[in-house]
Write a protein that holds these residues in place. Structure first.
Motif, mmCIF file in Angstrom:
data_model
loop_
_atom_site.group_PDB
_atom_site.id
_atom_site.type_symbol
_atom_site.label_atom_id
_atom_site.label_comp_id
_atom_site.label_asym_id
_atom_site.label_seq_id
_atom_site.Cartn_x
_atom_site.Cartn_y
_atom_site.Cartn_z
ATOM 1 N N LYS A 192 -87.650 -21.680 3.110
ATOM 2 C CA LYS A 192 -86.654 -21.383 4.239
ATOM 3 C C LYS A 192 -87.602 -20.497 5.080
ATOM 4 C CE LYS A 192 -82.242 -21.552 1.885
ATOM 5 N NZ LYS A 192 -80.986 -20.847 1.951
ATOM 6 N N GLU A 197 -75.701 -16.963 4.200
ATOM 7 C CA GLU A 197 -76.695 -17.087 3.450
ATOM 8 C C GLU A 197 -76.281 -17.340 2.170
ATOM 9 O OE1 GLU A 197 -79.254 -13.692 3.760
ATOM 10 O OE2 GLU A 197 -79.583 -13.958 5.959
ATOM 11 N N SER A 204 -74.416 -10.708 4.554
ATOM 12 C CA SER A 204 -75.460 -11.905 4.956
ATOM 13 C C SER A 204 -74.466 -13.136 4.339
ATOM 14 C CB SER A 204 -76.510 -11.761 4.370
ATOM 15 O OG SER A 204 -77.278 -10.615 4.764
ATOM 16 N N GLU A 247 -84.761 -14.409 5.558
ATOM 17 C CA GLU A 247 -83.244 -13.843 5.504
ATOM 18 C C GLU A 247 -83.073 -12.491 5.346
ATOM 19 O OE1 GLU A 247 -81.895 -16.036 2.015
ATOM 20 O OE2 GLU A 247 -81.860 -18.051 2.913
ATOM 21 N N LYS A 300 -80.274 -9.045 12.911
ATOM 22 C CA LYS A 300 -80.463 -10.349 12.597
ATOM 23 C C LYS A 300 -80.157 -11.356 13.764
ATOM 24 C CE LYS A 300 -81.795 -13.785 9.902
ATOM 25 N NZ LYS A 300 -83.202 -13.941 9.716
ATOM 26 N N LYS A 348 -83.098 -11.354 1.821
ATOM 27 C CA LYS A 348 -84.753 -11.208 1.298
ATOM 28 C C LYS A 348 -85.687 -9.979 1.639
ATOM 29 C CE LYS A 348 -85.708 -15.923 0.060
ATOM 30 N NZ LYS A 348 -86.485 -17.214 -0.040
#
Length: 308
Positions: free
Chosen positions: A295, A122, A116, A244, A176, A247
């Motif tokens: 976020k 990220e 990521s 994210e 994503k 996460k």
């Protein structure tokens, strides 16, 4: 669609991991009937796609429209993530133990965080680093790799376990980019479309159709598809839409806890003190992840106009 609250997003993501954690209940009967790991991946992929396409055709036909160029992401997730991570995961399970398979699979969040950073830029925060460390340590305690460890792990088994974690991480990476354009159901349906085609062409499932004369095979196959696949991936992908990728993957580390608890409740296994410590560590890692909500809140405004 109404905006989801921050707490509900985390709950949905964790619920997907819980459904994944029940998978052992559904694949064990298939192994008992003589299916190989590759066969079980085929069963999971084909049954899941059939259920999803029927659901979409009846209730969400408008969500089947996609851009052709986005199918590279669906195909990548379906073949390089779903098909391969399932194969490596099931192979480790069949060759050693579910504990080892789950632990090695959960090197996935580490790969997600690294990938990521490379692909989505990220940030690698201190909070995220601590959460990763606690989640992986907790998983090791839960499945019993520490404090006593394993006497011997064949190198090919260890390699397949690490590959299962890497391929598992690729689902978040491939999915994503398209979460802003499609619903979780659309993404999951097309992902398993490519998984089912790939597995249909490469497995021996057609030559084992006589095994489907048994009711327990049908029950296991349907529950594997409905609970540990359709529900799991739709819930997890729904959470990924707002979180994210790193996460979401850390929150999903609750899966091995569910696997252990399932063993205690249904398979006569015993929960030891260090496993309770592991559960606490994984849950605390989820709390650390949930602590950074700013976020998620920013994502609401961006996604609200794109959500169907």
């Amino acid at each position: 669609m109404k905006k989801l609250s921050g707490l509900r997003i985390y709950f949905i993501t964790i619920a997907g991991a819980v459904c994944w954690g029940l998978i052992g209940l559904f694949i064990a009967p298939l192994y008992a009937r003589g299916f190989t790991a590759w066969d079980v991946v085929a069963i999971r992929g084909i049954f899941t796609f059939v259920i999803l396409i029927l659901l979409m055709a009846v209730f969400y036909r408008d969500q089947l429209r996609t851009r052709l160029k986005d199918h590279i992401f669906f195909a990548g997730a379906g073949i390089f993530s779903i098909a391969l991570f399932n194969f490596f995961y099931f192979e480790v399970f069949s060759q050693s133990s579910l504990s080892l398979a789950v632990t090695l699979l959960y090197t996935g969040p580490l790969f997600v965080t690294i990938l990521s950073r490379l692909f989505f830029k990220e940030p690698l925060t201190i909070r995220k680093g601590w959460a990763l460390a606690l989640a992986i340590t907790g998983c090791a305690f839960v499945v019993g790799l520490v404090p006593f460890g394993q006497e011997s792990i064949p190198m090919n088994t260890l390699l397949m376990g690490i590959l299962s974690g890497f391929c598992y991480a690729l689902y978040s990476i491939f999915s994503k980019p398209v979460t802003k354009r499609y619903s979780a159901l659309t993404i999951t349906t097309y992902t398993f479309f490519y998984t089912s085609i790939f597995m249909f062409l490469t497995s021996d499932i057609i030559r084992k159709t006589d095994q489907f004369q048994y009711a327990d095979v049908w029950m296991s196959a349907v529950l594997l598809a409905l609970v540990s696949t359709v529900a799991a991936f739709v819930l997890y992908t729904s959470g990924l839409k707002y979180l994210e990728a790193s996460k979401a993957s850390i929150l999903a580390t609750i899966e091995p806890i569910v696997a252990v608890v399932t063993g205690v409740l249904f398979l006569g296994e015993h929960l030891r003190g260090w496993q309770v410590l592991g559960i606490a560590l994984v849950l605390y890692s989820a709390i650390l992840v949930a602590g950074g909500r700013s976020k998620v809140k920013k994502a609401f405004d961006y996604n609200d106009g794109l959500e169907r």
